[in-house]
Design an enzyme around this catalytic site. Structure first.
Site, PDB file in Angstrom:
ATOM      1  N   GLU A 126       0.800  -0.780  -0.402  1.00  0.00           N
ATOM      2  CA  GLU A 126      -0.268  -0.156  -0.114  1.00  0.00           C
ATOM      3  C   GLU A 126       0.835   1.228   0.173  1.00  0.00           C
ATOM      4  O   GLU A 126       2.069   0.526   0.386  1.00  0.00           O
ATOM      5  CB  GLU A 126      -0.825   0.119   1.263  1.00  0.00           C
ATOM      6  CG  GLU A 126      -1.690  -1.297   0.996  1.00  0.00           C
ATOM      7  CD  GLU A 126      -2.536  -1.316   2.514  1.00  0.00           C
ATOM      8  OE1 GLU A 126      -3.071  -0.208   3.036  1.00  0.00           O
ATOM      9  OE2 GLU A 126      -3.392  -2.252   2.378  1.00  0.00           O
ATOM     10  N   ALA A 129       2.670   1.190   3.284  1.00  0.00           N
ATOM     11  CA  ALA A 129       2.757   0.076   3.678  1.00  0.00           C
ATOM     12  C   ALA A 129       3.856  -0.438   2.735  1.00  0.00           C
ATOM     13  O   ALA A 129       3.173  -1.979   1.971  1.00  0.00           O
ATOM     14  CB  ALA A 129       1.987  -0.816   4.478  1.00  0.00           C
ATOM     15  N   TRP A 155       1.218  -0.202  -6.212  1.00  0.00           N
ATOM     16  CA  TRP A 155       2.648  -0.464  -6.249  1.00  0.00           C
ATOM     17  C   TRP A 155       2.341  -2.399  -7.230  1.00  0.00           C
ATOM     18  O   TRP A 155       3.279  -2.774  -6.874  1.00  0.00           O
ATOM     19  CB  TRP A 155       3.855  -0.764  -5.672  1.00  0.00           C
ATOM     20  CG  TRP A 155       4.780   0.812  -4.857  1.00  0.00           C
ATOM     21  CD1 TRP A 155       4.105   1.193  -3.904  1.00  0.00           C
ATOM     22  CD2 TRP A 155       5.247   1.521  -5.656  1.00  0.00           C
ATOM     23  NE1 TRP A 155       5.131   2.275  -3.657  1.00  0.00           N
ATOM     24  CE2 TRP A 155       5.175   2.403  -5.307  1.00  0.00           C
ATOM     25  CE3 TRP A 155       4.902   1.634  -7.042  1.00  0.00           C
ATOM     26  CZ2 TRP A 155       6.044   4.179  -5.709  1.00  0.00           C
ATOM     27  CZ3 TRP A 155       5.586   2.861  -7.726  1.00  0.00           C
ATOM     28  CH2 TRP A 155       5.791   3.905  -7.355  1.00  0.00           C
ATOM     29  N   GLU A 362       9.687  -6.749  -4.924  1.00  0.00           N
ATOM     30  CA  GLU A 362       9.635  -7.934  -3.484  1.00  0.00           C
ATOM     31  C   GLU A 362      10.710  -8.043  -2.450  1.00  0.00           C
ATOM     32  O   GLU A 362      11.667  -8.760  -1.868  1.00  0.00           O
ATOM     33  CB  GLU A 362      10.378  -9.161  -4.622  1.00  0.00           C
ATOM     34  CG  GLU A 362       9.076  -9.270  -5.815  1.00  0.00           C
ATOM     35  CD  GLU A 362       9.467 -10.620  -7.053  1.00  0.00           C
ATOM     36  OE1 GLU A 362      10.267 -10.998  -6.137  1.00  0.00           O
ATOM     37  OE2 GLU A 362       8.272 -10.822  -7.825  1.00  0.00           O
ATOM     38  N   THR A 364      12.911  -4.103  -1.304  1.00  0.00           N
ATOM     39  CA  THR A 364      14.185  -3.615  -1.080  1.00  0.00           C
ATOM     40  C   THR A 364      15.694  -4.532  -1.149  1.00  0.00           C
ATOM     41  O   THR A 364      15.409  -5.670  -0.413  1.00  0.00           O
ATOM     42  CB  THR A 364      14.540  -2.439  -0.754  1.00  0.00           C
ATOM     43  OG1 THR A 364      14.341  -2.734   0.951  1.00  0.00           O
ATOM     44  CG2 THR A 364      12.942  -1.235  -0.846  1.00  0.00           C
TER      45      THR A 364
HETATM   46  N1  CAA Z   1       8.742 -18.982   4.273  1.00  0.00           N
HETATM   47  C1  CAA Z   1       7.264 -19.159   4.391  1.00  0.00           C
HETATM   48  N2  CAA Z   1       6.498 -18.422   5.948  1.00  0.00           N
HETATM   49  C2  CAA Z   1       7.333 -17.561   6.450  1.00  0.00           C
HETATM   50  C3  CAA Z   1       8.743 -17.045   5.831  1.00  0.00           C
HETATM   51  C4  CAA Z   1       9.382 -17.714   4.567  1.00  0.00           C
HETATM   52  N3  CAA Z   1      10.531 -17.496   3.979  1.00  0.00           N
HETATM   53  N4  CAA Z   1       8.592 -15.565   5.908  1.00  0.00           N
HETATM   54  C5  CAA Z   1       8.280 -15.332   7.132  1.00  0.00           C
HETATM   55  N5  CAA Z   1       7.290 -16.952   6.935  1.00  0.00           N
HETATM   56  C6  CAA Z   1       6.257 -16.906   8.569  1.00  0.00           C
HETATM   57  C7  CAA Z   1       6.841 -16.955   9.577  1.00  0.00           C
HETATM   58  O1  CAA Z   1       7.193 -18.426  10.237  1.00  0.00           O
HETATM   59  C8  CAA Z   1       6.024 -16.068  10.731  1.00  0.00           C
HETATM   60  O2  CAA Z   1       4.748 -17.137  10.762  1.00  0.00           O
HETATM   61  P1  CAA Z   1       4.903 -17.342  12.560  1.00  0.00           P
HETATM   62  O3  CAA Z   1       4.597 -16.501  13.133  1.00  0.00           O
HETATM   63  O4  CAA Z   1       3.944 -18.051  12.250  1.00  0.00           O
HETATM   64  O5  CAA Z   1       5.955 -18.365  12.342  1.00  0.00           O
HETATM   65  C9  CAA Z   1       5.029 -15.270   9.783  1.00  0.00           C
HETATM   66  O6  CAA Z   1       5.579 -15.303   7.699  1.00  0.00           O
HETATM   67  C10 CAA Z   1       5.898 -13.253   9.789  1.00  0.00           C
HETATM   68  O7  CAA Z   1       7.047 -13.606   9.287  1.00  0.00           O
HETATM   69  P2  CAA Z   1       8.200 -12.677  10.409  1.00  0.00           P
HETATM   70  O8  CAA Z   1       7.886 -12.913  11.228  1.00  0.00           O
HETATM   71  O9  CAA Z   1       9.506 -12.955   9.073  1.00  0.00           O
HETATM   72  O10 CAA Z   1       6.946 -10.779   9.931  1.00  0.00           O
HETATM   73  P3  CAA Z   1       8.118 -10.296   9.555  1.00  0.00           P
HETATM   74  O11 CAA Z   1       7.156  -8.304   9.867  1.00  0.00           O
HETATM   75  O12 CAA Z   1       9.043  -9.391  11.231  1.00  0.00           O
HETATM   76  O13 CAA Z   1       8.618  -9.801   8.637  1.00  0.00           O
HETATM   77  C11 CAA Z   1       9.717  -8.655   6.886  1.00  0.00           C
HETATM   78  C12 CAA Z   1       9.313  -8.805   7.826  1.00  0.00           C
HETATM   79  C13 CAA Z   1      10.520  -9.836   6.168  1.00  0.00           C
HETATM   80  C14 CAA Z   1      10.714  -7.480   6.278  1.00  0.00           C
HETATM   81  C15 CAA Z   1       8.427  -8.281   5.460  1.00  0.00           C
HETATM   82  O14 CAA Z   1       8.052  -7.230   6.306  1.00  0.00           O
HETATM   83  C16 CAA Z   1       9.024  -8.002   4.156  1.00  0.00           C
HETATM   84  O15 CAA Z   1       9.093  -9.069   4.045  1.00  0.00           O
HETATM   85  N6  CAA Z   1       9.115  -7.268   3.922  1.00  0.00           N
HETATM   86  C17 CAA Z   1       9.674  -7.168   2.405  1.00  0.00           C
HETATM   87  C18 CAA Z   1       7.853  -6.796   1.700  1.00  0.00           C
HETATM   88  C19 CAA Z   1       8.010  -6.864   0.485  1.00  0.00           C
HETATM   89  O16 CAA Z   1       8.964  -7.900   0.362  1.00  0.00           O
HETATM   90  N7  CAA Z   1       7.416  -6.311  -0.634  1.00  0.00           N
HETATM   91  C20 CAA Z   1       7.255  -7.214  -2.173  1.00  0.00           C
HETATM   92  C21 CAA Z   1       5.978  -6.263  -2.526  1.00  0.00           C
HETATM   93  S1  CAA Z   1       5.419  -7.366  -3.533  1.00  0.00           S
HETATM   94  C22 CAA Z   1       5.746  -7.608  -5.375  1.00  0.00           C
HETATM   95  O17 CAA Z   1       7.155  -6.327  -5.498  1.00  0.00           O
HETATM   96  C23 CAA Z   1       5.759  -7.874  -6.103  1.00  0.00           C
HETATM   97  C24 CAA Z   1       5.690  -7.594  -7.756  1.00  0.00           C
HETATM   98  O18 CAA Z   1       4.936  -6.115  -7.885  1.00  0.00           O
HETATM   99  C25 CAA Z   1       6.201  -7.737  -8.552  1.00  0.00           C
END
Ligand code: CAA
Length: 382
Positions: A126, A129, A155, A362, A364
């Site tokens: 968002e 977000a 996005w 996906e 940064t």
């Molecule tokens: N595979 C499966 N499950 C996973 C996982 C993985 N690799 N990584 C985390 N999880 C699960 C965890 O197990 C957790 O569940 P439980 O609590 O039950 O164990 C849950 O997901 C939450 O994970 P985190 O504790 O890691 O959550 P967090 O809030 O600490 O995450 C973060 C922080 C990793 C930075 C996350 O917010 C993040 O990935 N941010 C980046 C967002 C992003 O990549 N956005 C891209 C937008 S989409 C896009 O760009 C597409 C496009 O148009 C091309």
């Protein structure tokens, strides 16, 4: 790493498709900002859009190593086509349906996605977000027989074109990542408005949109997994997406290297090809080293995914290293070409603009490094 015959075949098939159907039209597509729908349909006809999913679900049954080789071949010709067809349609949307869908949901949606009869989009971000998607504001509130969605997304790749949008929404506000649900929403749902985002730096043939949900109703059959599973679903898809994007970045580096070698042998200065100048040789040597390092990191991430081993560390290393190396390679390729490298007539300036996009989406580069830091140190910096 030794590639199997099947892995090599996937690469060769994808490479010849890319050189025949994609590369010759890259500039024209970027100028027109035309969505590559017919390329996706042709890719589907060759079976390349059914990727690393079991044949029992209509997939191509290739392994993740083959999949990254496919992404390298297509991404090296057009990062925009890669974005629309592979990382979004396959890695982000199809993975979620395949891993978390019920038998009915898989049977209903996977054949549509693999054939490109339906175009998918992944609506997580968002405007407030992005790196922290758990802070999303879009809500899904229970009503009779389903859910009502209100809020907006930003996005969203394929957003204007998508027939099927995987929308992440707060189902239990205040619980952040534990209170998110994932819903399969039709692109023509009443109450959904879409607006293309214009004037991007690169990835011009890949559509990016803002989506506005005003009382959009979805039935219970559109919920993927359970109401609190959304964040896990997003992370599972992103792990495939980040691996594929690292591979596309390898493709960009390889394309820059090929263009530079051809140009350096042809271009004469001081009475000899510039290839014979030491600083040019250093540029090519650095690019080739980055290319090989990025490729090996990506293949290792894919190998671990195939082996069912924890791969997060390898995936985020590959994603940040390969995409930043692609930015470096494209920047160097412009320098090596000199003035003509600054012209759209030569492909290298486009690679720089597209590679920057891959380093942002996906997650940064900085987010990949923080995930890696958390894996290595056991302490979260988020
Ligand atoms: N595979 C499966 N499950 C996973 C996982 C993985 N690799 N990584 C985390 N999880 C699960 C965890 O197990 C957790 O569940 P439980 O609590 O039950 O164990 C849950 O997901 C939450 O994970 P985190 O504790 O890691 O959550 P967090 O809030 O600490 O995450 C973060 C922080 C990793 C930075 C996350 O917010 C993040 O990935 N941010 C980046 C967002 C992003 O990549 N956005 C891209 C937008 S989409 C896009 O760009 C597409 C496009 O148009 C091309």
């Amino acid at each position: 790493m030794q590639l199997s015959e099947a892995q090599r075949m996937t690469y060769e098939t994808a490479k010849s498709f890319a050189e025949r159907e994609i590369r010759p039209h890259v500039r024209e597509r970027a100028n027109d900002e035309s969505f590559p729908l017919e390329i996706m349909r042709k890719l589907a006809e060759t079976g390349l859009l059914a990727g690393p999913f079991p044949e029992t679900h209509g997939g191509a049954g290739i392994d993740n190593v083959s999949y990254v080789l496919l992404c390298e071949a297509i991404g090296g010709a057009s990062p925009s086509v890669f974005t629309a067809a592979l990382t979004v349609q396959l890695s982000l949307v199809s993975t979620a349906v395949h891993v978390f869908g019920t038998d009915e949901q898989r049977a209903r949606w996977l054949p549509e996605l693999f054939s490109a009869r339906k175009i998918g989009a992944f609506a997580l971000s968002e405007s407030n977000a992005g790196s922290d998607p758990a802070g999303m504001q879009l809500t899904a509130v229970r009503n009779e027989g389903g859910w009502v969605l209100n809020g907006s997304k930003f996005w969203i790749s394929n957003g204007s074109q998508a027939d099927l949008i995987l929308v992440f929404a707060q189902t239990d506000t205040g619980k952040r990542q534990k209170g998110i649900g994932a819903f399969l929403v039709d692109g023509d749902s009443p109450g959904l408005e879409r607006q293309a985002i214009a004037d991007k730096l690169g990835l011009h043939a890949s559509n990016t949109a803002a989506l506005f949900f005003d009382g959009v109703h979805v039935g219970d059959d559109r919920l993927l997994g359970k109401p609190g599973d959304g964040f896990k679903i997003a992370q599972t898809s992103l792990e495939s997406g980040r691996t594929s994007t690292a591979a596309a970045a390898v493709g960009i580096i390889q394309s820059c290297l090929d263009a530079c070698i051809a140009y350096a042998k042809h271009r004469q200065q001081w009475g000899k090809p510039i290839a014979a100048h030491q600083l040019i040789q250093e540029m090519v040597a650095d690019m080739a080293t980055d290319c090989e390092a990025a490729r090996l990191l990506t293949l290792e991430a894919a190998r671990k995914r195939d082996a069912g081993e924890p791969a997060t560390k390898n995936v985020v290393m590959a994603k940040h290293f390969a995409t930043e190396a692609a930015v470096r390679a494209a920047r160097t390729a412009i320098s090596l070409h000199g003035g003509v490298g600054y012209l759209a007539e030569y492909p290298v300036e486009g690679y720089l603009r597209d590679a920057i996009g891959l380093s942002l989406y996906e997650g940064t580069t900085q987010i990949q490094k923080l995930i890696l830091g958390r894996e290595l140190l056991g302490v979260s910096a988020f």
